[in-house]
Design an enzyme around this catalytic site. Sequence first.
Site, PDB file in Angstrom:
ATOM      1  N   ALA A  47       0.830  -1.205   0.000  1.00 33.59           N
ATOM      2  CA  ALA A  47       0.000   0.000   0.000  1.00 33.59           C
ATOM      3  C   ALA A  47       0.861   1.251   0.000  1.00 33.59           C
ATOM      4  O   ALA A  47       0.623   2.189  -0.774  1.00 33.59           O
ATOM      5  CB  ALA A  47      -0.929  -0.002   1.215  1.00 33.59           C
ATOM      6  N   TYR A  48       1.872   1.260   0.839  1.00 31.58           N
ATOM      7  CA  TYR A  48       2.770   2.416   0.900  1.00 31.58           C
ATOM      8  C   TYR A  48       3.486   2.596  -0.433  1.00 31.58           C
ATOM      9  O   TYR A  48       3.545   3.712  -0.979  1.00 31.58           O
ATOM     10  CB  TYR A  48       3.782   2.215   2.020  1.00 31.58           C
ATOM     11  N   SER A  49       4.025   1.509  -0.980  1.00 35.29           N
ATOM     12  CA  SER A  49       4.748   1.593  -2.247  1.00 35.29           C
ATOM     13  C   SER A  49       3.841   2.069  -3.374  1.00 35.29           C
ATOM     14  O   SER A  49       4.226   2.918  -4.193  1.00 35.29           O
ATOM     15  CB  SER A  49       5.344   0.219  -2.600  1.00 35.29           C
TER      16      SER A  49
END
Length: 249
Positions: free
Chosen positions: A155-157
């Site tokens: 999700a962060y990436s």
Amino acid sequence: MSVYAGRFAGRAAIVTGGASGLGCDVARRIVAEGGRVALWDRNAEALEAAKAETGADHIVALDVGDAGAVAEAAQASHQALGRIDILVCSAGITGATAPVHEFPIDSWLQVVNVNLNGLFYCNRAVVPFMIEGGYGRIVNIASVAGKEGNPNASAYSATKAGVIGFTKSLGKELADKGVIANALTPATFESPILAQLPQKQVEYMRSKIPMGRLGEVHESTAMVCFAASEECSFTTAATFDTSGGRTTY
């Protein structure tokens, strides 16, 4: 005293995620260099402390993932500062650390809403003030994870890759309007956000940095403040790197 004293004289900035970490450090430096700052963050208590620490003029406690609250905050900050010349979008969260097939859906949605939707809402709300004034500097904080992808951080990436693509699009839209928009892709640096991650994940990210260490917040602050200044006059829709050699494009 900053060696660039007066660089932001007459300028007014909004810094999201301004209660701690990179956002707070950027705000401190803008004020030290003659600018006025509005801090936005969801942590109301930390905002009060950051206001005293940085010398910020205005604070707003809000969730950047709430489009209505962001629009209201932009109006309030414009009224408080009299203008908006600079936007630094530093608010962000890491989300869960898990493989994709086990990644919690609620965490995925929360990360997307803060890191990508929230950044879009902030840019969308502030850009009209900049166009009207014929001047603006936008710095959207992405991450090397948006270029390379970190395992167990999908999700962060994904959201940080979205920030890069969004900023490239925005910078080209505004290129002939006096408004410049760039992104920054730091590697992991010492910041309160590391508390959201297991130590094993932090050590993995450290191992990927050729310089062999985590970054320091002032190193990214220096790059942000260049991109937020009048000195950055012929670079837009670009991505600046502070990754210790991890990414070179």
